[in-house]
Design an enzyme around this catalytic site. Structure first.
Site, short mmCIF file in Angstrom:
data_model
loop_
_atom_site.label_atom_id
_atom_site.label_comp_id
_atom_site.label_asym_id
_atom_site.label_seq_id
_atom_site.Cartn_x
_atom_site.Cartn_y
_atom_site.Cartn_z
N SER A 102 0.80 -1.22 0.00
CA SER A 102 0.00 0.00 0.00
C SER A 102 0.84 1.27 0.00
O SER A 102 0.29 2.37 -0.16
CB SER A 102 -0.91 0.01 1.23
OG SER A 102 -0.16 0.23 2.42
N LYS A 103 2.15 1.16 0.16
CA LYS A 103 2.97 2.34 0.41
C LYS A 103 3.25 3.15 -0.85
O LYS A 103 3.06 2.68 -1.97
CB LYS A 103 4.28 1.94 1.10
CG LYS A 103 4.06 1.24 2.44
CD LYS A 103 3.27 2.09 3.42
CE LYS A 103 3.21 1.51 4.82
NZ LYS A 103 2.40 0.29 4.91
#
Length: 382
Positions: A191-192
């Protein structure tokens, strides 16, 4: 207007931008280069060193070590700073559980401190009430990509480990995140803002800390020693060449992506969404998330869960976010969990807009506002 969950027409049917973004040709070429080389591990290839050096330069730090994930990065940073058995590390209440479990992994005790009501970052006053002779580190989290007030935490005279998992490219008073504490840890989880599916990286300006980090992540070897010399106890926690190949091209795209999210958050604020402010001193937030304050009174008393369900039905997938670490019973054997009223209230009232939505253009972002108004009006009539 009838809500979609009641049989009405959704505000939005179109897909949102994907995250991670579609793979580039450069990423494909680099992956094939690694695959064909047969040098897939960091000790035999060149890509991990290339990426580590490039990322460390981009942060403005002196040294970097790439590892398997962000949790391990936090664990190694603590160990390299001398944190161990019976020590204490202060972490904020409103954060991902890994901020606390990395402390447990290091053999120490996480001490949960409350957060500030306006920004939900670690509250320096709360830290002051918890600091003690066993406190060996403080771990501020650059929440949602906005830099924490590290300067205010320096007054306590203990090492600072920046949890920068969400803050790639962020700056405070013009200084990049990663250079504010004694060590800083980034994540490349799916998700980063930069991602290889998994991965992490630790930066520091302290050569002694760097040498310990390098040894710990590389089965206890020393920089100058031989392959079968292990002067320290360490672990094999190295990043792979494949991960580095995926990450290298993303550095060039980071600034533009951050700028896109900055514009998106600015637009949503102008449209009336109550997005939490960044701490004073923030000169750039990576806006990994937009944290929206949900007030049930403005929505006919309906719960946050009801709001998220209604928005999701309208085609706006929101996230309920963290609950306070003070409510995580799994931590109880390792920490004296005291109430954290602000963090606990945030768990009940904060809604996330994730970065994939924030990568959309204004026409798409307007759907978030339209759906919010639609749900608010419908809830208020009931």
């Amino acid at each position: 207007m009838t809500l979609a969950q009641d049989g009405g027409t959704p505000v939005r049917r179109a897909a949102w931008p994907s995250w991670p973004p579609p793979a580039t040709q450069e990423q494909r070429d680099l992956l094939l280069e690694v695959l064909d080389s047969g040098a897939w591990g960091a000790t035999s290839g060149t890509k991990v060193n290339e990426f580590t050096e490039a990322f460390t330069r981009s942060v403005g730090a002196s040294y970097g070590v790439s590892v398997v994930n962000g949790t391990v990065a936090l664990f190694l940073a603590l160990r390299a700073l001398g944190v161990g058995r019976d020590d204490e590390v202060i972490v904020p209440a409103y954060t991902f559980v890994a901020s606390a479990t990395s402390v447990v992994l290091a053999g120490a005790r996480p001490v949960i401190a409350d957060v500030t009501p306006d920004t939900l970052h670690l509250d320096p006053v709360a830290v002051g009430r918890l600091i003690g002779p066993r406190t060996k580190a403080i771990m501020p989290v650059h929440l949602a990509g906005a830099p924490a007030d590290v300067e205010a935490l320096r007054q306590y005279g203990v090492p600072i480990v920046e949890d920068a998992a969400q803050a790639h490219g962020a700056t405070r008073h013009g200084r990049p995140v990663g250079t504010l504490g004694d060590a800083a840890c980034f994540s490349f989880q799916s998700s980063k803002a930069m991602t290889a599916g998994e991965g992490g990286l630790i930066v520091t300006d302290d050569e002694d800390v760097y040498r310990r980090l390098w040894a710990f992540h590389n089965v206890g070897r020393s920089l100058e020693g031989g392959w079968y010399e292990h002067p320290d106890v360490g672990w094999n926690l190295r990043m792979t060449e494949f991960q580095a190949a995926v990450l290298i091209p993303q550095l060039a795209a980071l600034d533009e992506q951050v700028a896109t999210r900055e514009r998106s958050v600015g637009f949503l604020r102008k449209q009336g969404l109550d997005i939490l402010p960044e701490p004073v001193g923030t000169t750039r937030s990576s806006h990994h998330l937009a944290l929206v304050r949900y007030e049930p009174r403005a929505y006919g008393g309906r719960s946050k869960a009801d709001f998220i369900a209604a928005m999701t039905a309208e085609g706006i997938p929101l996230d309920s976010g963290y609950r306070s670490l003070s409510r995580e019973d799994a931590l109880r054997p390792y920490s004296d969990l005291q109430p954290c009223p602000v963090g606990e209230a945030a768990g009940d009232s904060i809604v996330w807009i994730r970065q994939s939505l924030l990568m959309a253009d204004e026409e798409d972002l307007a759907d978030i506002v339209t759906a919010t108004v639609k749900v608010q009006q419908a809830f208020s009539r009931r």
